[in-house]
Design a protein around this motif. Sequence first.
Motif, short mmCIF file in Angstrom:
data_model
loop_
_atom_site.label_atom_id
_atom_site.label_comp_id
_atom_site.label_asym_id
_atom_site.label_seq_id
_atom_site.Cartn_x
_atom_site.Cartn_y
_atom_site.Cartn_z
N SER A 42 8.38 89.05 48.86
CA SER A 42 7.27 89.85 48.36
C SER A 42 7.73 91.23 47.87
CB SER A 42 6.20 90.02 49.45
OG SER A 42 5.11 90.77 48.99
N ALA A 43 8.68 91.82 48.58
CA ALA A 43 9.15 93.17 48.23
C ALA A 43 9.84 93.20 46.88
CB ALA A 43 10.10 93.69 49.31
N ALA A 44 10.27 92.03 46.37
CA ALA A 44 10.94 91.97 45.07
C ALA A 44 9.94 91.86 43.92
CB ALA A 44 11.91 90.80 45.03
N ARG A 45 8.66 91.72 44.23
CA ARG A 45 7.65 91.62 43.17
C ARG A 45 7.38 92.99 42.55
NH1 ARG A 45 2.46 88.70 45.68
NH2 ARG A 45 2.79 90.26 47.31
N GLY A 46 6.89 92.96 41.31
CA GLY A 46 6.39 94.19 40.72
C GLY A 46 5.08 94.56 41.39
N HIS A 47 4.76 95.85 41.40
CA HIS A 47 3.52 96.30 42.05
C HIS A 47 2.97 97.51 41.33
CE1 HIS A 47 1.34 98.62 45.37
NE2 HIS A 47 0.57 97.59 45.06
N SER A 48 1.65 97.49 41.09
CA SER A 48 0.96 98.64 40.51
C SER A 48 -0.38 98.81 41.19
CB SER A 48 0.73 98.44 39.00
OG SER A 48 1.95 98.37 38.30
N ASP A 49 -0.70 100.05 41.51
CA ASP A 49 -2.01 100.38 42.08
C ASP A 49 -2.71 101.35 41.12
OD1 ASP A 49 -4.26 101.03 43.51
OD2 ASP A 49 -3.20 101.32 45.41
N HIS A 50 -3.71 100.81 40.41
CA HIS A 50 -4.42 101.60 39.41
C HIS A 50 -5.72 102.20 39.98
CE1 HIS A 50 -1.76 99.97 36.29
NE2 HIS A 50 -1.93 98.79 36.86
N GLY A 51 -5.89 102.11 41.28
CA GLY A 51 -7.15 102.58 41.89
C GLY A 51 -8.16 101.45 41.94
N ALA B 282 3.18 93.20 32.08
CA ALA B 282 2.76 94.56 31.71
C ALA B 282 3.99 95.48 31.66
CB ALA B 282 1.69 95.08 32.66
N ASP B 283 3.97 96.60 32.41
CA ASP B 283 5.07 97.56 32.35
C ASP B 283 6.23 97.22 33.28
OD1 ASP B 283 3.66 99.07 30.51
OD2 ASP B 283 2.70 100.29 32.05
N TRP B 284 6.08 96.14 34.06
CA TRP B 284 7.14 95.76 34.99
C TRP B 284 7.95 94.60 34.41
CZ3 TRP B 284 8.17 91.35 38.14
CH2 TRP B 284 9.22 91.54 39.04
N PHE B 285 9.26 94.81 34.30
CA PHE B 285 10.12 93.78 33.69
C PHE B 285 11.36 93.57 34.52
CE2 PHE B 285 13.61 92.47 30.88
CZ PHE B 285 13.08 91.27 30.40
N PHE C 34 9.40 80.41 35.09
CA PHE C 34 10.03 79.36 35.88
C PHE C 34 9.47 78.05 35.34
CE2 PHE C 34 10.41 76.94 40.03
CZ PHE C 34 11.80 76.91 40.05
N GLY C 35 10.26 77.36 34.52
CA GLY C 35 9.70 76.25 33.76
C GLY C 35 8.58 76.79 32.86
N SER C 36 7.42 76.15 32.89
CA SER C 36 6.30 76.62 32.07
C SER C 36 5.46 77.68 32.79
CB SER C 36 5.40 75.44 31.67
OG SER C 36 4.87 74.80 32.81
N LEU C 37 5.78 77.99 34.05
CA LEU C 37 5.06 79.02 34.79
C LEU C 37 5.50 80.39 34.30
CD1 LEU C 37 3.21 79.94 37.11
CD2 LEU C 37 5.17 79.65 38.66
N ARG C 38 4.56 81.15 33.74
CA ARG C 38 4.90 82.44 33.12
C ARG C 38 4.41 83.65 33.91
NH1 ARG C 38 5.93 86.59 32.41
NH2 ARG C 38 6.12 87.89 30.57
N VAL C 39 3.24 83.57 34.51
CA VAL C 39 2.64 84.72 35.22
C VAL C 39 2.05 84.23 36.53
CG1 VAL C 39 0.76 86.43 35.18
CG2 VAL C 39 2.14 86.05 33.12
N LEU C 40 2.29 85.00 37.59
CA LEU C 40 1.60 84.82 38.86
C LEU C 40 1.32 86.21 39.41
CD1 LEU C 40 0.48 83.39 41.32
CD2 LEU C 40 2.80 83.01 42.12
N ASN C 41 0.09 86.66 39.20
CA ASN C 41 -0.32 87.96 39.68
C ASN C 41 -1.28 87.80 40.86
OD1 ASN C 41 1.11 89.12 37.60
ND2 ASN C 41 -0.67 89.60 36.35
N GLU C 42 -1.05 88.57 41.91
CA GLU C 42 -1.97 88.59 43.04
C GLU C 42 -2.74 89.91 42.96
OE1 GLU C 42 -2.19 87.59 47.80
OE2 GLU C 42 -0.28 87.37 46.72
#
Length: 291
Positions: A22-31, A42-45, A52-60
């Motif tokens: 989890s700590a390796a994920r990108g993280h943003s808190d916009h309020g 977005a701004d995290w690359f 991963f294969g056809s899986l492109r985005v997994l945002n929690e």
Amino acid sequence: MNTIKTTITKMLPHAKITPHWSAARGHSDHGWLNTYHSFSFADWFDPNLTHFGSLRVLNEDRVKPNSGFPTHPHRDFEIFSYIISGELTHRDSMLRRGAEGGQSDKFYRMRRGDVQFTTGGTGIAHSEQNEHAHETVHFLQIWVIPWKRGLAPRYHTRRFEDDEKRKGFVPILSPLKGGPEAASEQEKLAEPAIDGTIPIHADFVMGAGLIAPKGKFEWTVGAGATESSRRKVYVHVPMAKKGRAKIRVDGREDIYSEGDGVFIDGVQAGDKLSVESVGEVEAEVVVLDTA
């Protein structure tokens, strides 16, 4: 500690299994929005985490009350929201607020168990808002690369009950019957390879389960519904139980906590992937199976 000492019995010794902590994920808190990115977004690359294969985005995501994503366009992605808690309202851009009528694919007020799916195709616009007065909504937003571009835009919605998820992994999405060369009539009928699931334009299956402590579920790679025999599987543990849920995958040593993910490569359709709950509470587990 992410490992424990025990007797390890690998069911899939040929599989390459790599943690995505989890700590390796990108993280943003916009309020209004607190979001974690398992893949570049977005701004995290991260050049090693683009897909991963056809899986492109997994945002929690967690979205505060009376806020959310205003009307915005999508194109050439298969996009779906899996609600963990709270309430999220999807509204097609053509629908005027206050004149939506009842639940429909173009207006859907989602709660736990609901999945809302969008084929962006040639272009579509909608909003996703938390219109609840005081409750934060927690959900996964997942994007998959379709098998071809220029598809007709479409929505699907469906509910998947927790009681069923406690019996074993429940298929949520499966490929559209007809595959990449589906005829217009097959597109219109929108029949999935697995009855009771939402059809997706990709060689991709999603499943979800709720595993009791000391319980173990088995996922059949490909779910008997996919085209390619060579598969990749991504397992994700949502942050749903205040850190008390933990799992082990394929009987191996690593223990995964909430927010962690697992890359599983080198597996074949028909392989049996075991997921064991080793925490003190029920573990919610999402499985994303891709070519």
